[in-house]
Design a protein around this motif. Sequence first.
Motif, PDB file in Angstrom:
ATOM      1  N   GLN A   1       0.827  -1.208   0.000  1.00  0.00           N
ATOM      2  CA  GLN A   1       0.000   0.000   0.000  1.00  0.00           C
ATOM      3  C   GLN A   1       0.860   1.256   0.000  1.00  0.00           C
ATOM      4  OE1 GLN A   1      -2.563  -0.631   3.370  1.00  0.00           O
ATOM      5  NE2 GLN A   1      -3.689  -2.283   2.350  1.00  0.00           N
ATOM      6  N   HIS A   2       2.025   1.193   0.643  1.00  0.00           N
ATOM      7  CA  HIS A   2       2.956   2.316   0.620  1.00  0.00           C
ATOM      8  C   HIS A   2       3.464   2.582  -0.798  1.00  0.00           C
ATOM      9  CE1 HIS A   2       3.265   3.302   4.845  1.00  0.00           C
ATOM     10  NE2 HIS A   2       3.522   2.046   5.175  1.00  0.00           N
ATOM     11  N   MET A   3       3.427   1.554  -1.653  1.00  0.00           N
ATOM     12  CA  MET A   3       3.858   1.702  -3.041  1.00  0.00           C
ATOM     13  C   MET A   3       2.745   2.218  -3.943  1.00  0.00           C
ATOM     14  SD  MET A   3       5.928  -1.895  -3.571  1.00  0.00           S
ATOM     15  CE  MET A   3       6.280  -1.507  -5.292  1.00  0.00           C
ATOM     16  N   GLY A   4       1.537   2.284  -3.422  1.00  0.00           N
ATOM     17  CA  GLY A   4       0.402   2.642  -4.254  1.00  0.00           C
ATOM     18  C   GLY A   4      -0.101   1.478  -5.073  1.00  0.00           C
ATOM     19  N   VAL A   5       0.195   0.262  -4.612  1.00  0.00           N
ATOM     20  CA  VAL A   5      -0.218  -0.952  -5.314  1.00  0.00           C
ATOM     21  C   VAL A   5      -1.513  -1.473  -4.689  1.00  0.00           C
ATOM     22  CG1 VAL A   5       0.388  -3.361  -5.812  1.00  0.00           C
ATOM     23  CG2 VAL A   5       2.117  -1.565  -6.007  1.00  0.00           C
ATOM     24  N   SER A   6      -2.492  -1.760  -5.521  1.00  0.00           N
ATOM     25  CA  SER A   6      -3.775  -2.275  -5.054  1.00  0.00           C
ATOM     26  C   SER A   6      -3.643  -3.764  -4.730  1.00  0.00           C
ATOM     27  CB  SER A   6      -4.842  -2.061  -6.117  1.00  0.00           C
ATOM     28  OG  SER A   6      -6.066  -2.665  -5.730  1.00  0.00           O
ATOM     29  N   THR A   7      -4.193  -4.161  -3.597  1.00  0.00           N
ATOM     30  CA  THR A   7      -4.158  -5.571  -3.197  1.00  0.00           C
ATOM     31  C   THR A   7      -5.543  -6.026  -2.773  1.00  0.00           C
ATOM     32  OG1 THR A   7      -3.636  -5.034  -0.884  1.00  0.00           O
ATOM     33  CG2 THR A   7      -1.774  -5.384  -2.376  1.00  0.00           C
ATOM     34  N   LYS A   8      -5.780  -7.306  -2.912  1.00  0.00           N
ATOM     35  CA  LYS A   8      -6.998  -7.929  -2.399  1.00  0.00           C
ATOM     36  C   LYS A   8      -6.568  -9.068  -1.494  1.00  0.00           C
ATOM     37  CE  LYS A   8     -11.274 -10.335  -3.645  1.00  0.00           C
ATOM     38  NZ  LYS A   8     -12.112 -10.877  -4.753  1.00  0.00           N
ATOM     39  N   ILE A   9      -6.857  -8.933  -0.213  1.00  0.00           N
ATOM     40  CA  ILE A   9      -6.467  -9.951   0.754  1.00  0.00           C
ATOM     41  C   ILE A   9      -7.398 -11.151   0.654  1.00  0.00           C
ATOM     42  CG2 ILE A   9      -6.299 -10.476   3.218  1.00  0.00           C
ATOM     43  CD1 ILE A   9      -5.301  -7.664   3.663  1.00  0.00           C
ATOM     44  N   LEU A  10      -6.807 -12.319   0.526  1.00  0.00           N
ATOM     45  CA  LEU A  10      -7.541 -13.572   0.464  1.00  0.00           C
ATOM     46  C   LEU A  10      -7.320 -14.344   1.761  1.00  0.00           C
ATOM     47  CD1 LEU A  10      -6.314 -14.621  -3.108  1.00  0.00           C
ATOM     48  CD2 LEU A  10      -8.370 -13.292  -2.532  1.00  0.00           C
ATOM     49  N   SER A  11      -8.144 -15.334   2.014  1.00  0.00           N
ATOM     50  CA  SER A  11      -7.965 -16.142   3.215  1.00  0.00           C
ATOM     51  C   SER A  11      -6.682 -16.960   3.155  1.00  0.00           C
ATOM     52  CB  SER A  11      -9.155 -17.087   3.402  1.00  0.00           C
ATOM     53  OG  SER A  11      -9.254 -17.995   2.305  1.00  0.00           O
ATOM     54  N   ASP A  12      -6.185 -17.187   1.946  1.00  0.00           N
ATOM     55  CA  ASP A  12      -4.980 -18.005   1.785  1.00  0.00           C
ATOM     56  C   ASP A  12      -3.894 -17.305   0.978  1.00  0.00           C
ATOM     57  OD1 ASP A  12      -6.263 -18.006  -0.638  1.00  0.00           O
ATOM     58  OD2 ASP A  12      -6.039 -20.160  -1.010  1.00  0.00           O
ATOM     59  N   GLY A  13      -3.954 -15.966   0.894  1.00  0.00           N
ATOM     60  CA  GLY A  13      -2.932 -15.262   0.141  1.00  0.00           C
ATOM     61  C   GLY A  13      -3.364 -13.865  -0.261  1.00  0.00           C
ATOM     62  N   MET A  14      -3.056 -13.489  -1.515  1.00  0.00           N
ATOM     63  CA  MET A  14      -3.301 -12.118  -1.929  1.00  0.00           C
ATOM     64  C   MET A  14      -3.329 -12.001  -3.448  1.00  0.00           C
ATOM     65  SD  MET A  14      -0.790  -8.853  -1.228  1.00  0.00           S
ATOM     66  CE  MET A  14      -0.741  -9.191   0.534  1.00  0.00           C
ATOM     67  N   GLU A  15      -4.175 -11.101  -3.929  1.00  0.00           N
ATOM     68  CA  GLU A  15      -4.111 -10.654  -5.310  1.00  0.00           C
ATOM     69  C   GLU A  15      -3.383  -9.313  -5.341  1.00  0.00           C
ATOM     70  OE1 GLU A  15      -7.948 -10.424  -7.053  1.00  0.00           O
ATOM     71  OE2 GLU A  15      -8.297 -12.602  -7.022  1.00  0.00           O
ATOM     72  N   ILE A  16      -2.531  -9.137  -6.346  1.00  0.00           N
ATOM     73  CA  ILE A  16      -1.698  -7.943  -6.441  1.00  0.00           C
ATOM     74  C   ILE A  16      -1.957  -7.282  -7.796  1.00  0.00           C
ATOM     75  CG2 ILE A  16       0.680  -7.071  -6.428  1.00  0.00           C
ATOM     76  CD1 ILE A  16       1.208  -9.924  -4.929  1.00  0.00           C
ATOM     77  N   HIS A  17      -2.335  -6.004  -7.760  1.00  0.00           N
ATOM     78  CA  HIS A  17      -2.677  -5.288  -8.994  1.00  0.00           C
ATOM     79  C   HIS A  17      -1.838  -4.009  -9.088  1.00  0.00           C
ATOM     80  CE1 HIS A  17      -6.205  -7.859  -9.819  1.00  0.00           C
ATOM     81  NE2 HIS A  17      -6.335  -7.895  -8.514  1.00  0.00           N
ATOM     82  N   PRO A  18      -0.651  -4.102  -9.674  1.00  0.00           N
ATOM     83  CA  PRO A  18       0.188  -2.905  -9.793  1.00  0.00           C
ATOM     84  C   PRO A  18      -0.435  -1.899 -10.757  1.00  0.00           C
ATOM     85  CG  PRO A  18       1.451  -4.935 -10.158  1.00  0.00           C
ATOM     86  CD  PRO A  18       0.004  -5.297 -10.206  1.00  0.00           C
ATOM     87  N   PRO A  19      -0.198  -0.623 -10.531  1.00  0.00           N
ATOM     88  CA  PRO A  19      -0.686   0.381 -11.483  1.00  0.00           C
ATOM     89  C   PRO A  19       0.153   0.348 -12.763  1.00  0.00           C
ATOM     90  CG  PRO A  19       0.664   1.410  -9.802  1.00  0.00           C
ATOM     91  CD  PRO A  19       0.502  -0.023  -9.393  1.00  0.00           C
ATOM     92  N   GLU A  20      -0.311   1.027 -13.789  1.00  0.00           N
ATOM     93  CA  GLU A  20       0.445   1.091 -15.033  1.00  0.00           C
ATOM     94  C   GLU A  20       1.824   1.685 -14.816  1.00  0.00           C
ATOM     95  OE1 GLU A  20      -0.028   0.096 -18.202  1.00  0.00           O
ATOM     96  OE2 GLU A  20      -1.756  -1.046 -17.487  1.00  0.00           O
ATOM     97  N   GLN A  21       1.902   2.669 -13.926  1.00  0.00           N
ATOM     98  CA  GLN A  21       3.175   3.325 -13.638  1.00  0.00           C
ATOM     99  C   GLN A  21       3.301   3.547 -12.135  1.00  0.00           C
ATOM    100  OE1 GLN A  21       5.514   4.204 -16.097  1.00  0.00           O
ATOM    101  NE2 GLN A  21       6.864   4.564 -14.354  1.00  0.00           N
TER     102      GLN A  21
END
Length: 401
Positions: free
Chosen positions: A323-343
């Motif tokens: 989150q400090h990087m400005g990267v969107s995440t979705k917390i899962l019960s067993d891990g995470m989805e990571i959605h970096p911005p275009e830049q």
Amino acid sequence: MKKFFFDGVIPSSKSHFNRALICASYASQNAEVNLQGFSRCDDVEKMQLAFSRLYNNSVYDCGSAGTVLRFLALRASRIAGLHILKGHPRLMSRPQEDLREIFEQMSVKMQLYSDRLLIQSSGWKLKNNTLKVNREKSSQFISGVLLNAWDLDFPLNLEWEQDGVSEGYWQMSLQVVQDFGMTVQQKKSGLVIPAHSKVNLKNYTVESDISSAFAIAAYAALNGEARFQQFPFQTLQPDVVFLQILEKMGITIEKTTDTVYLLPKKEKQPLRGLHCNLNNSPDLFPVLATLCAFAKGPSRLDGAPHLIFKESNRIQKTAELLQHMGVSTKILSDGMEIHPPEQLVLPKNIFSYDPDHDHRLAFAAALLKSQNYPIQILHPEVVNKSFPEFWDILVNSSKNL
């Protein structure tokens, strides 16, 4: 600008070393085992210190190490008397009920406090010589039993209802005891350890730590290149899968008989996002998730619900870092989805990040620092738990272009 190039041997695996130390402690005085390897990490040094005073009714310091506490508690329970194992409150707050259930079946008394574990034992005593162990939250409990099942007066029937997490570490424990001379009869949901199993080994080599190698490899993937000498290709350390993971992300890797060479990625060639199940290698998660934050395209790291029971809640704390990087995440019960911005955009203001007593989160935070993020890493010394050489390697392997 600085370029990173590591060329050397990573110190011995703490997971492998501590398993070997437990087994070696059962060797007779006239047939001591020579362990070949080197490690200055806290976890190994605490285990070595404990064994130097094992029969002296000492108080043992486990620090924040789950393997030290759980393996050593079972080792101490083989010796009649009162045993006191001290540790960080965070360690004692991690799931320990499976250990209590094991001891109840053995007629061993256990008392858990905020900073210590008390064990009162007269040796292992089991009904029908059968012990049932839960493997759902950690492999360390069943590994601890197996590693301490030497020279019993009875054959031990070890049973579990379902396969658990971190199967690779369990397989490592099986291999280590067999290397030391134990015969194990495996069944569908259990195994049998013969009575009076003896250590039958003079020399044993402890291999390089693959988890530590990954921390350096990820740093190299962003900042240069790395060559790992004496790389243990035949290892049972589950984190060796990182080689395949980095290749999927677009890193070129060359291998020789005992060397791994990560070539520098081509300029303007971005890392690729990926989907990876980490059930068998949860220790990769913080660094890998952070590396994925620098990739093009989304990533999904899953299959590891036990991440919340590690030195920290690794899912939550890694999300905080991203989150400090400005990267969107979705917390899962067993891990995470990571959605970096275009830049990615560097924040203007300095921010602090607390690894929360977790060495692998400090490794992850180092990736941000290498990319000029204005991050202040609190308690960087936490890396001493597994890899005290980490910061020195980063400095000594980086040169101005």
